[in-house]
Design a protein around this motif. Structure first.
Motif, mmCIF file in Angstrom:
data_model
loop_
_atom_site.group_PDB
_atom_site.id
_atom_site.type_symbol
_atom_site.label_atom_id
_atom_site.label_comp_id
_atom_site.label_asym_id
_atom_site.label_seq_id
_atom_site.Cartn_x
_atom_site.Cartn_y
_atom_site.Cartn_z
ATOM 1 N N GLY A 194 44.221 23.824 40.773
ATOM 2 C CA GLY A 194 45.461 24.565 40.617
ATOM 3 C C GLY A 194 45.355 25.929 39.961
ATOM 4 O O GLY A 194 46.278 26.732 40.078
ATOM 5 N N LEU A 195 44.263 26.228 39.267
ATOM 6 C CA LEU A 195 44.195 27.524 38.577
ATOM 7 C C LEU A 195 43.105 28.438 39.127
ATOM 8 O O LEU A 195 43.034 29.609 38.747
ATOM 9 N N LEU A 196 42.249 27.906 39.993
ATOM 10 C CA LEU A 196 41.232 28.740 40.652
ATOM 11 C C LEU A 196 41.184 28.342 42.125
ATOM 12 O O LEU A 196 41.171 27.150 42.446
ATOM 13 N N PRO A 197 41.143 29.341 43.020
ATOM 14 C CA PRO A 197 41.103 29.010 44.452
ATOM 15 C C PRO A 197 39.784 28.337 44.834
ATOM 16 O O PRO A 197 38.782 28.465 44.139
ATOM 17 N N ASP A 198 39.792 27.630 45.960
ATOM 18 C CA ASP A 198 38.583 26.964 46.437
ATOM 19 C C ASP A 198 37.598 27.953 47.058
ATOM 20 O O ASP A 198 36.394 27.825 46.878
ATOM 21 N N ASP A 199 38.115 28.917 47.802
ATOM 22 C CA ASP A 199 37.254 29.895 48.461
ATOM 23 C C ASP A 199 36.407 30.634 47.415
ATOM 24 O O ASP A 199 36.927 31.120 46.407
ATOM 25 N N ALA A 200 35.095 30.709 47.665
ATOM 26 C CA ALA A 200 34.172 31.240 46.642
ATOM 27 C C ALA A 200 34.503 32.684 46.247
ATOM 28 O O ALA A 200 34.505 33.022 45.061
ATOM 29 N N ASN A 201 34.789 33.545 47.232
ATOM 30 C CA ASN A 201 35.076 34.945 46.891
ATOM 31 C C ASN A 201 36.414 35.073 46.152
ATOM 32 O O ASN A 201 36.530 35.845 45.193
ATOM 33 N N ALA A 202 37.411 34.324 46.607
ATOM 34 C CA ALA A 202 38.716 34.376 45.939
ATOM 35 C C ALA A 202 38.593 33.853 44.506
ATOM 36 O O ALA A 202 39.228 34.358 43.581
ATOM 37 N N ARG A 203 37.763 32.829 44.321
ATOM 38 C CA ARG A 203 37.530 32.281 42.988
ATOM 39 C C ARG A 203 36.886 33.344 42.082
ATOM 40 O O ARG A 203 37.292 33.542 40.932
ATOM 41 N N ALA A 204 35.879 34.046 42.602
ATOM 42 C CA ALA A 204 35.218 35.100 41.811
ATOM 43 C C ALA A 204 36.220 36.181 41.427
ATOM 44 O O ALA A 204 36.176 36.720 40.304
ATOM 45 N N ARG A 205 37.142 36.500 42.327
ATOM 46 C CA ARG A 205 38.135 37.539 42.014
ATOM 47 C C ARG A 205 39.160 37.045 40.992
ATOM 48 O O ARG A 205 39.617 37.805 40.147
ATOM 49 N N ALA A 206 39.515 35.765 41.050
ATOM 50 C CA ALA A 206 40.442 35.220 40.043
ATOM 51 C C ALA A 206 39.788 35.292 38.652
ATOM 52 O O ALA A 206 40.435 35.655 37.664
ATOM 53 N N ILE A 207 38.499 34.965 38.588
ATOM 54 C CA ILE A 207 37.771 35.049 37.313
ATOM 55 C C ILE A 207 37.686 36.508 36.863
ATOM 56 O O ILE A 207 37.802 36.819 35.680
ATOM 57 N N MET A 208 37.508 37.421 37.821
ATOM 58 C CA MET A 208 37.499 38.852 37.514
ATOM 59 C C MET A 208 38.795 39.271 36.827
ATOM 60 O O MET A 208 38.783 40.007 35.832
ATOM 61 N N ASP A 227 31.057 40.578 51.747
ATOM 62 C CA ASP A 227 32.490 40.884 51.706
ATOM 63 C C ASP A 227 33.110 40.581 50.333
ATOM 64 O O ASP A 227 34.336 40.533 50.208
ATOM 65 N N LEU A 228 32.291 40.423 49.324
ATOM 66 C CA LEU A 228 32.812 40.258 47.965
ATOM 67 C C LEU A 228 32.703 41.581 47.213
ATOM 68 O O LEU A 228 31.652 42.230 47.215
ATOM 69 N N ALA A 229 33.801 41.991 46.585
ATOM 70 C CA ALA A 229 33.781 43.191 45.745
ATOM 71 C C ALA A 229 34.389 42.821 44.395
ATOM 72 O O ALA A 229 35.497 42.277 44.341
ATOM 73 N N LEU A 230 33.659 43.092 43.334
ATOM 74 C CA LEU A 230 34.132 42.769 41.986
ATOM 75 C C LEU A 230 34.092 43.997 41.095
ATOM 76 O O LEU A 230 33.261 44.890 41.281
ATOM 77 N N PHE A 231 34.969 44.020 40.093
ATOM 78 C CA PHE A 231 34.839 44.979 38.995
ATOM 79 C C PHE A 231 34.876 44.149 37.716
ATOM 80 O O PHE A 231 34.992 42.929 37.762
ATOM 81 N N GLU A 232 34.764 44.806 36.574
ATOM 82 C CA GLU A 232 34.799 44.169 35.243
ATOM 83 C C GLU A 232 33.428 43.563 34.932
ATOM 84 O O GLU A 232 33.048 42.519 35.489
ATOM 85 N N SER A 233 32.716 44.201 34.012
ATOM 86 C CA SER A 233 31.320 43.810 33.769
ATOM 87 C C SER A 233 31.167 42.333 33.404
ATOM 88 O O SER A 233 30.218 41.683 33.838
ATOM 89 N N GLY A 234 32.090 41.793 32.598
ATOM 90 C CA GLY A 234 31.978 40.382 32.214
ATOM 91 C C GLY A 234 32.038 39.466 33.432
ATOM 92 O O GLY A 234 31.282 38.493 33.544
ATOM 93 N N ALA A 235 32.937 39.789 34.345
ATOM 94 C CA ALA A 235 33.097 38.968 35.548
ATOM 95 C C ALA A 235 31.873 39.093 36.448
ATOM 96 O O ALA A 235 31.458 38.122 37.101
ATOM 97 N N ILE A 236 31.300 40.279 36.499
ATOM 98 C CA ILE A 236 30.113 40.482 37.346
ATOM 99 C C ILE A 236 28.922 39.717 36.762
ATOM 100 O O ILE A 236 28.193 39.027 37.485
ATOM 101 N N VAL A 237 28.742 39.810 35.445
ATOM 102 C CA VAL A 237 27.653 39.061 34.802
ATOM 103 C C VAL A 237 27.852 37.562 35.034
ATOM 104 O O VAL A 237 26.901 36.835 35.331
ATOM 105 N N PHE A 238 29.095 37.098 34.926
ATOM 106 C CA PHE A 238 29.354 35.682 35.160
ATOM 107 C C PHE A 238 29.009 35.289 36.602
ATOM 108 O O PHE A 238 28.394 34.252 36.847
#
Lengths: 216, 216
Positions: free
Chosen positions: A85-99, B66-77
């Motif tokens: 419920g708080l992080l998407p399943d799709d790997a890229n979307a999950r990385a962006r939510a953490i971002m 197709d993944l693009a991230l910003f924020e150094s903490g999120a990238i390191v993670f």
């Protein structure tokens, strides 16, 4: 096993939901995880028993079996990672939510928290007015960027996520400053967060603690 | 696929390794992941093409397929989660390493970054001395807590992790302030980080960019 969190026995924000246990309560409510709360006085927060749990002597902490965590962002992440419920399943979307979680805490919160501290600690200093303007200009830069990115979307990246939970939590501290009102889409975004049933339950729970302490 | 990060074409820190691409370079070197770097002028950072990648108009960013991230903490993670070596396998130890990542960025970095900004932006203000002392007292509180928790250990929680990588990165900004020298175990901790071969490679790479720009 029901986790136990810590919170202020008597929150300095007088139950306005700005203490950092609120974020953890909200996350737990979003995922439907019951929890216990251990309340701490300011004195107890600086005692060895609590410092063993939280080296910086703050709240919240999170205990679950033999895991003990501090730092609200890390606790919210732990909850998000172990429940739906708080992080998407799709790997890229999950990385962006953490971002967005990191962006809320490392890019947007520092100037907002700084302003809040300044209004308390530096109000009587001769430089107060000038410094407040300087800080508010910095906050406006962040809000302008965030507002442009959010646009007409409901949440920062698709469905509501832990990134929105932390961003709304961070922006809520601007209530009453007038700054949020300059960005109608951000005001509406914060209001959408506050309208979530899980937010309401968490807010009411922390307010009840303050009301009980005040009634003593 | 080799990821691409962004960095300053000419870093305002003159190659001292304090720009936030350094953390990402260090993480990539720790896990042995080659990477490409796209350099940006200050003007390019504010242009629509970069703002589409990084809404706050900063560096670093991270692009991989197709993944693009910003924020150094999120990238390191993200790097830590997808390679061996920066997060422990044990679930509880992993949660604690992530806890230290958030602690570095949300509890330790804000007052340190604030001090750095103040020494640049407020040096000529009449309140400069008083404000600097105020900020440094706040930093000492954090450093004292961190020093007490670290004790005689080599790293914050067992083996070197992404939590140490970010904590050392954050503390490095205090070099030359004298503050770190008040806590010998923290000075040694930072030196241990700097002595890691991956740190050296990352440092040399960002320094080479600055030297090349200066030679033009």
């Amino acid at each position: 096993m029901i986790p136990t969190i810590t919170a202020f026995e008597r929150s300095p924000d007088r139950g306005r939901g700005l203490a950092r246990d609120m974020r953890v309560r909200w996350a737990l409510e979003e995922v439907g995880q019951p929890y216990a709360v251990r309340l701490l006085s300011f004195e107890a927060m600086k005692e060895p028993a609590h410092l063993a749990l939280h080296p910086f002597g703050q709240i919240p902490t999170y205990e679950e079996g033999d895991l003990a965590l501090f730092e609200s962002g890390a606790i919210v992440f732990h909850i998000a990672e172990h429940h739906m419920g708080l992080l998407p399943d799709d790997a890229n979307a999950r990385a962006r939510a953490i971002m967005w979680m990191f962006a809320a805490l490392n890019t947007v919160e520092p100037p907002i928290f700084d302003r809040a501290l300044t209004t308390i600690l530096e109000r009587d200093e001769p430089w107060y007015g000038q410094r407040l303007r300087f800080l508010e200009d910095g906050i406006r830069k962040r809000l302008g960027s965030l507002s442009a990115r959010l646009g007409r979307a409901g949440w920062l990246d698709g469905a509501f996520s832990a990134g929105d939970l932390l961003m709304v939590s961070v922006l809520l501290r601007l209530k009453g400053s007038g700054l949020l009102d300059e960005y109608p889409n951000l005001s509406a975004y914060v209001a959408r967060g506050e309208a979530r049933p899980a937010y309401r339950r968490a807010f009411d729970a922390q307010l009840a603690v303050f009301m009980a302490a005040s009634a003593e």
